[in-house]
Design an enzyme around this catalytic site. Structure first.
Site, mmCIF file in Angstrom:
data_model
loop_
_atom_site.group_PDB
_atom_site.id
_atom_site.type_symbol
_atom_site.label_atom_id
_atom_site.label_comp_id
_atom_site.label_asym_id
_atom_site.label_seq_id
_atom_site.Cartn_x
_atom_site.Cartn_y
_atom_site.Cartn_z
ATOM 1 N N VAL A 291 49.219 49.780 57.260
ATOM 2 C CA VAL A 291 49.119 50.631 56.190
ATOM 3 C C VAL A 291 47.837 50.483 55.289
ATOM 4 O O VAL A 291 47.943 50.335 54.022
ATOM 5 C CB VAL A 291 50.285 50.241 55.287
ATOM 6 C CG1 VAL A 291 51.547 50.885 55.882
ATOM 7 C CG2 VAL A 291 50.594 49.139 54.863
ATOM 8 N N CYS A 292 46.602 50.360 55.930
ATOM 9 C CA CYS A 292 45.396 50.175 55.274
ATOM 10 C C CYS A 292 45.414 48.900 54.277
ATOM 11 O O CYS A 292 45.008 48.954 53.128
ATOM 12 C CB CYS A 292 44.893 51.449 54.360
ATOM 13 S SG CYS A 292 44.677 52.828 55.298
#
Ligand SMILES: *Cc1c(COP(=O)(O)O)cnc(C)c1O
Length: 831
Positions: free
Chosen positions: A397-398
């Protein structure tokens, strides 16, 4: 922080009912975002689009900056909306300016661009929970640091991580108002406290995740961050637009920005002189390069109206989502397999106990385990959830720092995972027994109680083990006779044909189907011919000693022989497969040859690395890497098979029926069609030898040639050296020839024997001195020759196929071996 002070403990049934009424039954969701893709079906999307369409069809909006009525209308509306948005965040326009940008990331880049242009650049510190968009700023900074909470606290206490002396270089500190990974919220007043320090420090708040479900309150100017970035689509679903809100006291940070464009200047001179006068009145005039996204900005009016009309204030959204996330957290936390083991491991702060200062947003990050404790693949969950209409996100998720701290992944583990590149971003997301990412369920204005209930039911239906039979079996000693063998030592050979690295006793070493972790992942190839170098031709390779340093994430290579003048004794090679280490992939991939077989390995571009090896060996060569997971010529298969001398004698075959085929011998070439992948080892994933066989060989040598030097096990370059534990009844030498497999360690990991290992003169190279002699090959050819070939030791592979009926266990998900593990052989039928 605003929004969290107002958590209510009971559901606002009115809000929920209202949202239920304008939600589309067909689109269950569990995602903070408001989706407008199916505009026209949900009343929110329809109202917003209708409202915007009306604006667009009843007005003519021109390009700003001219005198026409349409242009003037655009300018007026944009300035009105700028003020309206500032008010939405409680920001006084006398104290703040708002710059329209494409998204939060574009806002971050504007800040980085400006600070990069200050004469001495800038130092950059970012919080560990930062989104990748913040992390990337470090590439523009002179110095950069990633801080955890403790280090931030030290800073707040007065000690700047870059030192306190007031250098000219400003410091930028960036952090998220809310982590996009686990929803954890960070205090807004950090900015004020950090500004008190002696060194000029700017603060950048990434509010992109926070503003979706909580009010952002900038009313306290002194406490406010200098720069705040956010994306409007995350709050309203539409328009695709972002903002950078700048505290006027910090506007000077942009004075050094170099680029100008579009309408950001009052005057530009460009022929005989080159100068320009930036617009001076408002910061946004200087920063908004080119034509503004006029229609998107105008759509914000509609978005603000409709959002307020349907959801109420951001405060209402905050309390609603907070109640929902508490429900979701509590329900997931209490899900149990029938055997009592929890189904979910949660990483988000517990909203029931999260204190007021460090509160949490409506996000639940978690992973799922089966009843035996093994992790469930994220990709599998995401696919199934998508089918069921839940819009969740899985993976990193970055947020690499947040993931690493939640999952307890050490930097070297992340580097190792990265090194095994093929497992990332594919369906294989559990590595070395740990998940590499999370499942993230976020809630937003649009979420309802039935979303939460539906999602929990979904997890229970598909991932809760309701059978009792799978009750976690404690690992009891097997009813077998006590093992008479154990693992004496374990070796890997990181660089093919160079010295082995002895696995420290006490270390659990990963076993993979293609061999022991880190075995034969590198090789040296001849610069001219591309041929992989081998110790047979270059005995000095035995003096090249690789060792694996996971703490530092390095393969350290030293040379044990005499060094040429001015030659370094050691060189370090990063374990991570950082692409910049290799020759550019655009240049033709070079083919190399290993054991006559054409392969494609990636060669290193560093002359320091390549010279080290070329110099010590006196051969022009390149270091190359051949990591697991390649395709085509970047992939090799085991060639080992059972030898005739290992096959049980067949009872004299009597033809059963006239004309029937004679029984074929259980030759592995015909019976085994499975291909086993290997890296750069010659023939098979793992090579094992036994100490009793080495002892027998030494005994034979002493008999045939009294006074001859003892042969050390190292010459056989085995991965596992197996010893007998029973001193009274020592193991028969060469018993390993008759094993069909072994079970190793308390987990009874199964290894399959693939056949005896054929030997060449390489066993005559003393691995300590690189000297060659004729033994033990001469004795071996007298005592261990079958069909004209000489054999010693056995090939084997880890058998990961059958996990049994009770499902994958935690231990089997990450099989390891260690020195001292018991070895239980299985004998081939007919013995
Ligand atoms: C979404 C998000 C970003 C990136 O926003 P963009 O709109 O893609 O620029 C940055 N930080 C956080 C915390 C986010 O949630």
């Amino acid at each position: 922080m605003a929004g969290t002070d107002h958590q209510v403990k009971s559901v606002d049934t009115c809000y929920n009912a209202r949202v239920e009424s304008f939600r589309d039954e067909e689109y269950p969701m569990l995602n903070g975002s408001i989706y407008l893709d199916h505009a026209g079906t949900t009343p929110y999307a329809k109202s917003l689009m209708d409202r915007f369409a009306k604006d667009m069809t009843s007005n003519l909006f021109g390009n700003p900056h001219s005198a026409s009525a349409s242009s003037q209308l655009s300018t007026t509306r944009i300035e009105d909306i700028r003020l309206r948005v500032l008010r939405f965040f409680n920001a006084d326009p006398a104290e703040f300016d708002l710059v329209f940008v494409a998204n939060a990331t574009a806002g971050i880049k504007l800040v980085a661009d400006a600070l990069r242009a200050t004469p001495d650049g800038f130092d950059y510190a970012y919080h560990q929970a930062s989104h990748t968009s913040l992390i990337g700023v470090r590439e523009e900074a002179r110095n950069s640091l990633c801080l955890d909470n403790r280090k931030v606290d030290e800073w707040l206490g007065g000690s700047c991580p870059f030192g306190n002396d007031s250098e000219n270089r400003p410091v930028l500190f960036a952090y998220p108002a809310q982590s996009n990974m686990d929803g954890r919220r960070y205090p807004l007043n950090w900015a004020e406290r950090i500004r008190r320090g002696t060194r000029k420090t700017y603060t950048l708040l990434d509010a992109a995740a926070l503003v979706c479900s909580a009010p952002l309150d900038l009313s306290q100017v002194d406490a406010a961050p200098d720069f705040t970035v956010l994306s409007f689509y995350k709050i309203f679903g539409f328009p695709d637009l972002g903002a950078l809100i700048v505290r006027r006291d910090a506007e000077e940070a942009f004075d050094t920005r170099r680029y100008f464009g579009g309408g950001t200047v009052d005057m530009v001179v460009c022929l005989k002189e080159q100068w320009h006068a930036p617009k001076a009145q408002f910061l946004h005039e200087r920063l908004e390069d080119g034509t503004l996204p006029v229609h998107s900005i105008i759509a914000l009016d509609a978005a603000l109206d409709v959002h307020k009309q349907l959801f109420g204030s951001m405060r209402d959204v905050a309390s609603h989502t907070s109640v929902l996330s508490t429900m979701l957290y509590t329900k997931l936390e209490s899900l149990r397999h029938r055997n009592g083991e929890p189904v979910c491991v949660l990483y988000s702060p517990d909203p029931k106990t999260a204190n007021r200062s460090l509160s949490t947003g409506p996000v639940v990050a978690f992973n799922i385990r089966n009843s035996q404790g093994a992790w469930i693949s994220l990709a599998e969950v995401e696919k199934l959830a998508a089918l069921k209409g839940f819009h969740i996100r899985t993976g990193g998720v970055c947020n690499p720092g947040g993931i690493a701290s939640a999952l307890g992944l050490e930097p070297w583990e992340m580097r190792r995972n990265f090194s095994s590149g093929f497992r990332c971003g594919t369906d294989i997301d559990i590595m070395a027994g740990k998940p590499t990412g999370v499942i993230r369920a976020s809630l937003g204005a649009m979420s309802t109680i039935s979303d939460v209930d539906g999602f929990v039911e979904f997890i229970a239906e598909f991932y809760r083990d309701t059978s009792l039979s799978s009750a976690r079996t404690e690992l009891v000693p097997q009813p077998h006779e006590p093992s008479r063998f154990r693992i004496h030592s374990i070796y890997v050979y990181p660089i093919k044909s160079c010295r082995g690295f002895q696995v420290p006793s006490g270390a659990d070493w990963e076993v993979r189907p293609e061999g022991l972790a880190w075995d034969r992942e590198w090789c040296l190839v001849h610069q001219g011919t591309g041929q992989a170098l081998s110790q047979k031709r270059h005995p000095k390779m035995a003096l090249i000693c690789p060792s694996l340093d996971f703490e530092r994430g390095q393969l350290r290579v030293s040379y044990a022989g005499e060094l040429p003048a001015h030659q370094d004794r050691e060189i370090s090679i990063p374990l991570s497969k950082n692409p910049s280490l290799f020759r550019s992939s655009s240049s033709r991939l070079r083919s190399s040859r290993v054991c006559g077989e054409e392969i494609q390995a990636e060669t290193y571009s560093s002359t320091a690395i390549n010279n080290f090896f070329s110099d010590v060996l006196g051969v022009p060569c390149l270091l190359a890497r051949f990591p697991a997971g390649g395709h085509g010529k970047s992939m090799r298969y085991s060639k080992a098979h059972l030898q005739k001398h290992q096959l049980p004698l067949l009872p004299t075959a009597k033809p059963a029926l006239p004309g029937s085929f004679p029984p074929s011998p259980p030759d592995s070439d015909t019976e085994k069609t499975v291909s086993r992948r290997i890296l750069l080892s010659n023939e098979s994933p793992i090579l094992a030898i036994t100490l009793p066989s080495v002892a027998a060989l030494n005994q034979e040598m002493r008999v045939s040639k009294p006074g001859s030097k003892e042969v050390l096990p190292a010459v056989f370059r085995a991965n596992m050296v197996i010893a007998s534990t029973d001193t009274d009844a020592p193991m028969t030498p060469y018993a390993e020839d008759s094993w069909s497999g072994i079970k190793v360690g308390p987990q009874q990991h199964e290894f399959e024997m693939l056949g005896a290992c054929r030997r060449c003169h390489m066993v005559c190279i003393n691995q300590e001195t690189a000297e060659k002699s004729e033994e033990p090959f001469v004795t071996l050819s007298k005592t261990r020759r079958f069909d004209g070939k000489v054999f010693f030791g056995v090939h084997m592979c880890y058998n990961d196929a059958d996990q049994g009926a009770s499902g994958l266990t935690k231990e089997r998900q990450f099989p390891t071996v260690r020195v001292g593990d018991a070895v239980v052989p299985e004998w081939r039928k007919g013995e």
